[in-house]
Design an enzyme around this catalytic site. Structure first.
Site, short mmCIF file in Angstrom:
data_model
loop_
_atom_site.label_atom_id
_atom_site.label_comp_id
_atom_site.label_asym_id
_atom_site.label_seq_id
_atom_site.Cartn_x
_atom_site.Cartn_y
_atom_site.Cartn_z
N ASP A 79 -1.83 6.11 32.49
CA ASP A 79 -2.52 6.57 31.32
C ASP A 79 -1.10 7.23 30.51
O ASP A 79 -0.30 8.07 31.19
CB ASP A 79 -3.41 7.50 31.67
CG ASP A 79 -4.60 7.40 30.85
OD1 ASP A 79 -4.41 7.22 29.60
OD2 ASP A 79 -5.84 7.60 31.46
N HIS A 138 3.07 0.74 25.26
CA HIS A 138 2.61 -0.33 26.55
C HIS A 138 3.97 -0.80 26.99
O HIS A 138 4.08 -1.10 28.08
CB HIS A 138 1.56 -1.25 26.15
CG HIS A 138 0.44 -0.51 25.69
ND1 HIS A 138 -0.21 0.52 26.51
CD2 HIS A 138 -0.57 -0.73 24.63
CE1 HIS A 138 -1.54 0.57 25.95
NE2 HIS A 138 -1.62 0.35 24.96
N LEU A 179 6.22 -5.27 49.71
CA LEU A 179 5.02 -4.38 49.20
C LEU A 179 4.15 -5.25 48.54
O LEU A 179 4.49 -6.20 47.78
CB LEU A 179 5.95 -3.46 48.00
CG LEU A 179 5.07 -2.76 47.08
CD1 LEU A 179 4.41 -1.75 47.55
CD2 LEU A 179 5.91 -2.14 45.69
C1 FPP Z 1 -3.62 3.02 29.43
O1 FPP Z 1 -2.89 4.28 28.47
C2 FPP Z 1 -2.55 2.10 29.54
C3 FPP Z 1 -3.00 0.68 29.46
C4 FPP Z 1 -4.55 0.39 28.73
C5 FPP Z 1 -2.37 -0.49 29.47
C6 FPP Z 1 -1.37 -0.50 30.70
C7 FPP Z 1 -0.51 -1.51 30.63
C8 FPP Z 1 0.60 -1.79 30.89
C9 FPP Z 1 1.49 -0.48 31.24
C10 FPP Z 1 1.20 -3.07 30.84
C11 FPP Z 1 0.94 -3.85 32.21
C12 FPP Z 1 1.89 -4.82 32.39
C13 FPP Z 1 1.79 -5.70 33.63
C14 FPP Z 1 2.71 -6.88 33.55
C15 FPP Z 1 1.25 -5.25 34.80
P1 FPP Z 1 -3.44 4.54 27.01
O2 FPP Z 1 -3.16 3.50 26.16
O3 FPP Z 1 -4.94 4.79 27.51
O4 FPP Z 1 -2.59 5.77 26.57
P2 FPP Z 1 -3.32 6.95 25.89
O5 FPP Z 1 -4.24 7.55 26.76
O6 FPP Z 1 -2.08 8.01 25.56
O7 FPP Z 1 -3.84 6.28 24.68
#
Ligand code: FPP
Length: 229
Positions: free
Chosen positions: A2, A19, A113
């Site tokens: 997050d 992201h 892992l």
């Molecule tokens: C939440 O933060 C994050 C997500 C919904 C996306 C997470 C995805 C990735 C890090 C990419 C993963 C890729 C692979 C290949 C596994 P948020 O957007 O809700 O953040 P905020 O709370 O600041 O709005």
């Protein structure tokens, strides 16, 4: 994972830039977990509810995911990481579904892992799909039978759950599997979650006394096992 969106907004960047940084943070986290002897890492990459985000963010995440699947697999392979995708696969694009299949196949014999990527996943979805499976098989719904058909049946329940970005909710993550997990809440936004932050979380975890419903006297002196996060 997050805090990607906030990381980007603070820098006047589009959310997808956060992201992208999130993928870098995940790569770093996987590496550190391997070095610290963590046996299983499960991350929440896209929830059943994330489809409700703005269309450009959803399509950006799908593209990023499909790209990362191809780009990251060789290094994961070299590091002995076995990949599992956990979630509802119907409704995913052909490209993403194919990438997932290929990545799982390519890493299936690795054992250093286990990396579970929860994608199009929800804890409620998981409980419902497991109970439906048992019902369809005409089996009784017992705790043991549920454990056999839940989406994470191939690993033990997580020892430690880390939530970043200063949030203190479970947000439909592993509702069934976290019954006795320890929780660590980090103020760091996911792109900033580094080796030091992971070590801090593990040190915090190692000070907890896990009683699983028993008394302190009953559990005293039990050895720690390899950690599952
Ligand atoms: C939440 O933060 C994050 C997500 C919904 C996306 C997470 C995805 C990735 C890090 C990419 C993963 C890729 C692979 C290949 C596994 P948020 O957007 O809700 O953040 P905020 O709370 O600041 O709005």
């Amino acid at each position: 994972m997050d805090g990607n969106g906030r990381w980007a907004s603070k820098r006047f960047l589009p959310r997808i830039a956060g992201h992208k940084k999130g993928v870098d943070a995940l790569r770093r986290c996987v590496k550190t977990c391997g070095q610290r002897g963590v046996g299983v890492l499960t991350v929440f990459a896209f929830s059943s509810e994330n489809w409700n985000r703005p269309a450009d963010e959803v399509s950006g995440l799908m593209d990023l995911f499909a790209m990362a699947l191809v780009r990251e697999v060789p290094q994961l392979q070299a590091d002995g990481v076995q990949l599992h995708f956990v979630g509802e696969r119907s409704g995913l694009s052909q490209k993403v579904a194919h990438g997932i299949e290929q990545a799982e196949l390519a890493t299936a014999s690795n054992s250093r892992l286990i990396l579970n990527i929860c994608f199009n996943y929800g804890g409620r979805w998981d409980i419902i799909q497991a109970a439906s499976k048992l019902a369809a098989q005409g089996r009784s719904i017992t705790e043991r039978a549920m454990n056999e058909v839940m989406a994470l049946a191939h690993v033990a329940d997580p020892d430690l759950v880390i939530r970043t970005g200063a949030e203190q909710r479970i947000s439909n993550f592993l509702l069934w599997q976290t019954a006795y997990s320890e929780f660590h809440f980090s103020d760091k936004l996911w792109p900033e979650f580094d080796e030091e932050a992971l070590d801090f979380a593990i040190a915090d975890f190692s000070r907890r006394e896990r009683r699983f419903g028993k008394t302190s006297d009953q559990v005293g002196g039990q050895p720690d096992n390899a950690i599952r996060i």
